[in-house]
Design a protein around this motif. Structure first.
Motif, PDB file in Angstrom:
ATOM      1  N   LEU A 158     -35.904 -10.857   7.530  1.00  0.00           N
ATOM      2  CA  LEU A 158     -37.227 -10.936   6.740  1.00  0.00           C
ATOM      3  C   LEU A 158     -38.323 -11.501   7.599  1.00  0.00           C
ATOM      4  O   LEU A 158     -39.449 -11.301   7.221  1.00  0.00           O
ATOM      5  N   PRO A 200     -33.425  -5.374   8.342  1.00  0.00           N
ATOM      6  CA  PRO A 200     -32.514  -5.977   7.582  1.00  0.00           C
ATOM      7  C   PRO A 200     -31.337  -5.003   6.872  1.00  0.00           C
ATOM      8  O   PRO A 200     -30.099  -5.367   6.725  1.00  0.00           O
ATOM      9  N   ALA A 221     -34.393 -10.424  -8.075  1.00  0.00           N
ATOM     10  CA  ALA A 221     -34.992  -9.595  -9.009  1.00  0.00           C
ATOM     11  C   ALA A 221     -34.268  -8.226  -9.169  1.00  0.00           C
ATOM     12  O   ALA A 221     -33.622  -7.595  -8.423  1.00  0.00           O
ATOM     13  N   LEU A 222     -33.648  -7.908 -10.415  1.00  0.00           N
ATOM     14  CA  LEU A 222     -32.999  -6.873 -10.768  1.00  0.00           C
ATOM     15  C   LEU A 222     -33.730  -5.613 -10.779  1.00  0.00           C
ATOM     16  O   LEU A 222     -35.005  -5.965 -11.061  1.00  0.00           O
ATOM     17  N   TYR A 223     -33.221  -4.487 -10.744  1.00  0.00           N
ATOM     18  CA  TYR A 223     -34.231  -3.234 -10.807  1.00  0.00           C
ATOM     19  C   TYR A 223     -34.097  -2.785 -12.680  1.00  0.00           C
ATOM     20  O   TYR A 223     -33.339  -2.586 -13.043  1.00  0.00           O
ATOM     21  N   GLU A 236     -45.114  -5.838   6.611  1.00  0.00           N
ATOM     22  CA  GLU A 236     -45.180  -7.046   7.652  1.00  0.00           C
ATOM     23  C   GLU A 236     -44.815  -6.748   9.133  1.00  0.00           C
ATOM     24  O   GLU A 236     -45.338  -7.126  10.005  1.00  0.00           O
ATOM     25  N   GLN A 237     -43.810  -5.816   9.169  1.00  0.00           N
ATOM     26  CA  GLN A 237     -43.221  -5.442  10.556  1.00  0.00           C
ATOM     27  C   GLN A 237     -43.482  -4.182  10.754  1.00  0.00           C
ATOM     28  O   GLN A 237     -43.853  -3.299   9.839  1.00  0.00           O
ATOM     29  N   SER A 258     -42.208  -6.825 -13.673  1.00  0.00           N
ATOM     30  CA  SER A 258     -40.718  -6.756 -13.416  1.00  0.00           C
ATOM     31  C   SER A 258     -40.405  -5.571 -12.563  1.00  0.00           C
ATOM     32  O   SER A 258     -39.564  -5.516 -11.593  1.00  0.00           O
ATOM     33  N   PHE A 279     -41.531  -6.523  -8.958  1.00  0.00           N
ATOM     34  CA  PHE A 279     -40.341  -7.362  -8.429  1.00  0.00           C
ATOM     35  C   PHE A 279     -39.116  -6.786  -8.078  1.00  0.00           C
ATOM     36  O   PHE A 279     -38.582  -6.883  -6.767  1.00  0.00           O
ATOM     37  N   GLY A 280     -38.971  -6.110  -8.838  1.00  0.00           N
ATOM     38  CA  GLY A 280     -37.675  -4.838  -8.350  1.00  0.00           C
ATOM     39  C   GLY A 280     -37.563  -3.934  -7.436  1.00  0.00           C
ATOM     40  O   GLY A 280     -37.034  -3.988  -6.405  1.00  0.00           O
ATOM     41  N   GLU A 304     -37.872  -6.228  -3.763  1.00  0.00           N
ATOM     42  CA  GLU A 304     -36.395  -6.634  -3.753  1.00  0.00           C
ATOM     43  C   GLU A 304     -35.765  -5.674  -3.025  1.00  0.00           C
ATOM     44  O   GLU A 304     -35.128  -5.673  -2.029  1.00  0.00           O
ATOM     45  N   ALA A 362     -37.305  -4.823   0.503  1.00  0.00           N
ATOM     46  CA  ALA A 362     -36.871  -5.966   1.438  1.00  0.00           C
ATOM     47  C   ALA A 362     -35.382  -5.699   1.931  1.00  0.00           C
ATOM     48  O   ALA A 362     -35.184  -5.958   3.193  1.00  0.00           O
ATOM     49  N   GLY A 374     -37.770  -4.596   5.507  1.00  0.00           N
ATOM     50  CA  GLY A 374     -37.692  -6.207   5.609  1.00  0.00           C
ATOM     51  C   GLY A 374     -39.026  -6.633   4.512  1.00  0.00           C
ATOM     52  O   GLY A 374     -39.078  -5.967   3.858  1.00  0.00           O
ATOM     53  N   ASP A 375     -39.571  -7.629   5.021  1.00  0.00           N
ATOM     54  CA  ASP A 375     -40.689  -8.315   4.309  1.00  0.00           C
ATOM     55  C   ASP A 375     -41.948  -7.475   4.008  1.00  0.00           C
ATOM     56  O   ASP A 375     -42.296  -6.802   5.318  1.00  0.00           O
ATOM     57  N   ASN A 387     -45.087 -12.630  -2.349  1.00  0.00           N
ATOM     58  CA  ASN A 387     -45.181 -11.300  -1.753  1.00  0.00           C
ATOM     59  C   ASN A 387     -45.652 -10.335  -2.903  1.00  0.00           C
ATOM     60  O   ASN A 387     -45.879  -9.263  -2.597  1.00  0.00           O
ATOM     61  N   PRO A 416     -46.714 -32.732   0.608  1.00  0.00           N
ATOM     62  CA  PRO A 416     -46.102 -31.410   0.011  1.00  0.00           C
ATOM     63  C   PRO A 416     -45.186 -31.706  -1.301  1.00  0.00           C
ATOM     64  O   PRO A 416     -45.483 -30.884  -2.204  1.00  0.00           O
ATOM     65  N   THR A 428     -46.168 -29.182  -4.388  1.00  0.00           N
ATOM     66  CA  THR A 428     -45.129 -28.545  -5.423  1.00  0.00           C
ATOM     67  C   THR A 428     -45.092 -29.066  -6.685  1.00  0.00           C
ATOM     68  O   THR A 428     -44.950 -28.251  -7.840  1.00  0.00           O
ATOM     69  N   LYS A 476     -37.665 -28.511 -14.233  1.00  0.00           N
ATOM     70  CA  LYS A 476     -37.816 -27.203 -13.160  1.00  0.00           C
ATOM     71  C   LYS A 476     -37.469 -27.915 -11.758  1.00  0.00           C
ATOM     72  O   LYS A 476     -37.231 -27.565 -10.934  1.00  0.00           O
ATOM     73  N   TYR A 491     -36.070 -30.692 -11.186  1.00  0.00           N
ATOM     74  CA  TYR A 491     -34.934 -31.515 -10.897  1.00  0.00           C
ATOM     75  C   TYR A 491     -34.987 -33.041 -10.799  1.00  0.00           C
ATOM     76  O   TYR A 491     -34.422 -33.679 -10.121  1.00  0.00           O
TER      77      TYR A 491
END
Lengths: 373, 384
Positions: free
Chosen positions: A54, A74, A87-89, B161-162, B226, B229-230, B233, B236, B241-242, B279, B317, B321, B339, B341
């Motif tokens: 990545l 990858p 993240a799930l689909y 990115e790549q 969501s 995000f899925g 993922e 990637a 990749g990213d 991302n 940092p 954070t 969160k 800890y």
């Protein structure tokens, strides 16, 4: 299954001269559970992302098995990833989520079904296969993410803080399950965490990183008992190791460590090493873990020359053990871990024997552990 | 060279407005037949019925139209609007340029599949509009007729990115997204390594359906997030990749593809500038960033310096954070401590320390807003 080898790997981002990862050399053995640990910004996640493909590698070589994979995408590295932000689909059910990678790789339906059901059984999510991610709890989603990785039967698993979105109880439970799973699958795992409990309990070997540089790579026991520098000594262990700045003096053939309110005898074996390194008469930093300060009379009798007096500022009783926050020893507060039934109270003065056989001595300038160099 | 560049060149050479236009077929035929009746007037007599590329007709007010493409009810033309009549030589040269322009654009797509050719044409048109000073907001008929662009679709902008993207990977990406999202997904290549993806709006329903206990129904934006995000993922791990991904509310592409693409581009730009490491960029979460982005660099630096007594307070940092988590969790001390800890008192100690150093107490709404702004500006100014 395969090992992973990183040779002189650097990561530099465009527009900056500073490297996030510097001269990273590591040989990860086949079936090893390796943990990368360090504070935020130390380069552990960047290293994992370079292994995953990545992030591009700025310099150096990365091998998975015997294959150089610097320029391999990858999806072609034969790895599976589970990240903190997994993240799930959402539009697919659990079965489809786990089967997707295999479907893409043109596996036969029967084989996909076999692998998905086996993984679901291992993870105890067989009853959830028809559900959509939205209908799952955090822990169940985490298992599905793991399942999606397992069905691939990759050469290497890469995990980046996969448990950090779970609550403390579930995290403890999943920690044990991932360890069991890794043994059962007999696969190589590279696991990134900032949590030293995860690192100590899960890893066959731990790599401690700081500022993009490996500080030490060793087994959990080795790291705990033989840290090579102050950073590793302070990072591993909770509460942290105590550090007291003082000097070494020799009189009548005996070496003593002296600091504010402390004058204790250094055992012969260690004294000899300190003489050989020319540290007598010099300022050094003494490191002692909280459990190596003893308030029990039996220790006082056995080591009368290592007794110190301190004032108990705070006493935290956890039942099975008690943390004493002491002042009057060195410049900073010192913590002792004593038996929960010791009856020590806040505000009193207490006598403690230092176990000088377990102490570490660090060079004040280089911060290296003089016994490990 | 793109069509837009040909037009710009012609405009510069002829020193008059040049634009694409649609002329009703009836008008074309009328003008064409009038022109045919005038002897010695024309260099080349257009046929009255069939329209050939490069044919031209002249209008009454100095406009000359060159045919680019014939449709059932109109002719797609290049309009040259000059008071001074075009000379024979100019007409020949423009006819040649029109043929070259069309030949070039069709030659570019040789070897492309039908779907890729269409997607590339659409992508080129979108890109041209986004670069133009006065973009057309509605898709031309020639691009609508071949698409499914009137139905409601979810727009995504993917920026890789790549360097594995480009023409060679169109087929692979298309196959991947058809398997992952839906058969009727539309992938439109824009700039190098940038793709506009239009997925069916039914994905939202698919993501929302399923067993639910006592949980509240997911909002549209939560569902879209969501899905993004899925998709990220999956891309990637199963593709290149990213990558950076932005998503927006469902649209009818025929009417709003330009505005939405511009919004998604801006979203990726803002997300990358203000939230390094992220991302997936969601336009509805970047309102403040959009506003701050309009402040000139010098003013940003001045503001940050004035707002803080010690500008290095945010260099730590740990503080960064802590504050990011604190704001992300709506300034809830207990949740933030959990969160991170750390013990609640440790968090309070950190916040008190910050207050001592900056005189800003982030537990107060007014100071929290100010620190949030400082934090965002600080992140972009320190890299400048």
């Amino acid at each position: 299954m395969a090992g992973v080898r990183l040779e002189h790997v650097y990561k530099k981002y465009a527009g900056t001269d500073l490297a996030s990862v510097k001269d990273f050399n590591l040989d990860i053995k086949d079936k090893e559970f390796l943990v990368l640990v360090g504070p935020s910004g130390c380069g552990k996640s960047t290293t994992l992302r370079m292994i995953a493909g990545l992030e591009e590698i700025s310099e150096g070589k990365l091998f998975i098995g015997e294959r150089l994979v610097n320029d391999v995408a990858p999806k072609d590295r034969d790895i599976a990833m589970v990240f903190q932000s997994y993240a799930l689909y959402p539009h697919m059910n659990v079965y489809q989520n786990m089967a997707f990678g295999l479907k893409l790789r043109k596996f036969k339906k029967a084989e996909i079904d076999k692998r998905v059901r086996e993984a679901a059984k291992i993870l105890d999510i067989e009853h959830l296969l028809d559900r959509k991610p939205k209908a799952l709890s955090g822990g169940q989603r985490q298992r599905v993410a793991l399942g999606r990785a397992i069905v691939r039967e990759p050469q290497v698993f890469l995990m980046d803080e996969p448990l950090s979105n779970l609550d403390a109880k579930l995290r403890g439970q999943m920690r044990a399950e991932i360890s069991k799973l890794a043994k059962r699958l007999e696969t190589t795992v590279i696991y990134v965490t900032h949590d030293q409990i995860e690192a100590m309990t899960m890893g066959d070997r731990i790599v401690v990183m700081k500022d993009g540089i490996i500080q030490q790579a060793a087994s959990p026991e080795e790291l705990y008992n033989h840290p090579v520098n102050i950073f590793v000594a302070g990072f591993i262990g909770a509460p942290s190791m105590n550090f007291i700045t003082g000097s070494l003096a020799e009189a009548g053939g005996a070496v003593r460590f002296k600091a504010n309110n402390i004058d204790v005898l250094v055992p012969d074996g260690k004294a000899q090493q300190l003489r050989e390194k020319g540290l007598i008469g010099k300022e050094i930093i003494l490191g002692i873990r909280p459990e190596d300060l003893h308030e029990e009379p039996v220790f006082h009798e056995a080591s009368p020359q290592t007794i110190v007096n301190a004032h108990v500022e705070v006493a935290e009783n956890l039942g099975h053990e008690m943390f004493l926050y002491l002042n009057g020893l060195g410049k900073d507060s010192v913590i002792a871990r004593v038996d929960g039934r010791s009856g020590v109270k806040e505000g009193v003065n207490v006598k403690l024997a230092l176990d000088m056989n377990k102490v570490h001595i660090f060079d004040k300038e280089s911060e290296l552990n003089v016994f490990e160099v | 060279m793109s069509d837009a560049k040909w037009i710009t060149q012609l405009q510069a050479v002829l020193d008059c407005p040049v634009r694409e236009h649609q002329l009703p077929i009836h008008d074309w035929r009328l003008l064409s037949s009038e022109q045919a009746r005038q002897p010695n007037e024309r260099l080349q007599k257009p046929k009255t019925n069939a329209v050939t590329i490069g044919d031209y007709v002249s209008g009454p007010e100095g406009a000359t139209w060159f045919a680019l493409e014939q449709h059932a009810d109109h002719v797609h033309v290049l309009e040259i609007n000059r008071q001074q009549r075009l000379s024979e030589m100019e007409i020949r040269l423009i006819g040649w340029a029109v043929n070259q322009m069309l030949a070039e654009s069709s030659k570019n797509y040789e070897g492309f599949s039908e779907s890729e050719r269409y997607a590339s044409e659409l992508g080129t048109w979108i890109d041209e509009q986004l670069d133009a000073s006065e973009p057309k907001l509605l898709l031309p008929d020639r691009l609508i007729s071949r698409g499914r662009l009137f139905s409601s679709m979810i727009p995504f902008l993917l920026v890789c990115e790549q360097a594995e993207s480009g023409r060679a990977s169109f087929g692979e990406l298309e196959k991947l997204l058809r398997t992952f999202l839906a058969e009727d997904v539309l992938i439109i290549p824009l700039k190098e390594q940038e793709w506009l993806i239009l997925g069916p709006a039914s994905l939202i329903h698919d993501a929302q359906s399923g067993e639910r206990d006592e949980e509240e129904e997911e909002s549209l934006e939560e569902s879209l997030a969501s899905i993004a995000f899925g998709l990220h993922e999956m891309l990637a791990s199963e593709w290149m990749g990213d990558c950076h991904l932005a998503i927006s509310h469902p649209i009818s592409p025929a009417n709003s593809i330009i505005g939405t693409t511009a919004l998604l581009r801006e979203t990726v730009h803002l997300g990358r500038a203000f939230h390094i490491g992220a991302n997936i960029h969601l336009p509805w979460l970047l309102h403040l960033e959009r506003l701050l982005n309009t402040i000139p660099e010098a003013h940003r630096i001045k503001f940050v310096e004035q707002a803080l007594k010690r500008t290095d307070a945010f260099l730590d940092p740990e503080i960064l954070t802590t504050l990011e988590t604190f704001f992300a969790l709506d300034c809830n001390v207990s949740e933030t401590a959990k969160k991170l800890y750390i013990h609640r008192n440790t968090l309070l100690y950190r916040l008190d320390k910050l207050k001592q150093e900056t005189e800003l107490d982030v537990r107060q709404f007014r100071d929290a807003v100010l620190v949030k702004i400082i934090l965002l500006l600080y992140k972009v100014t320190k890299r400048a």
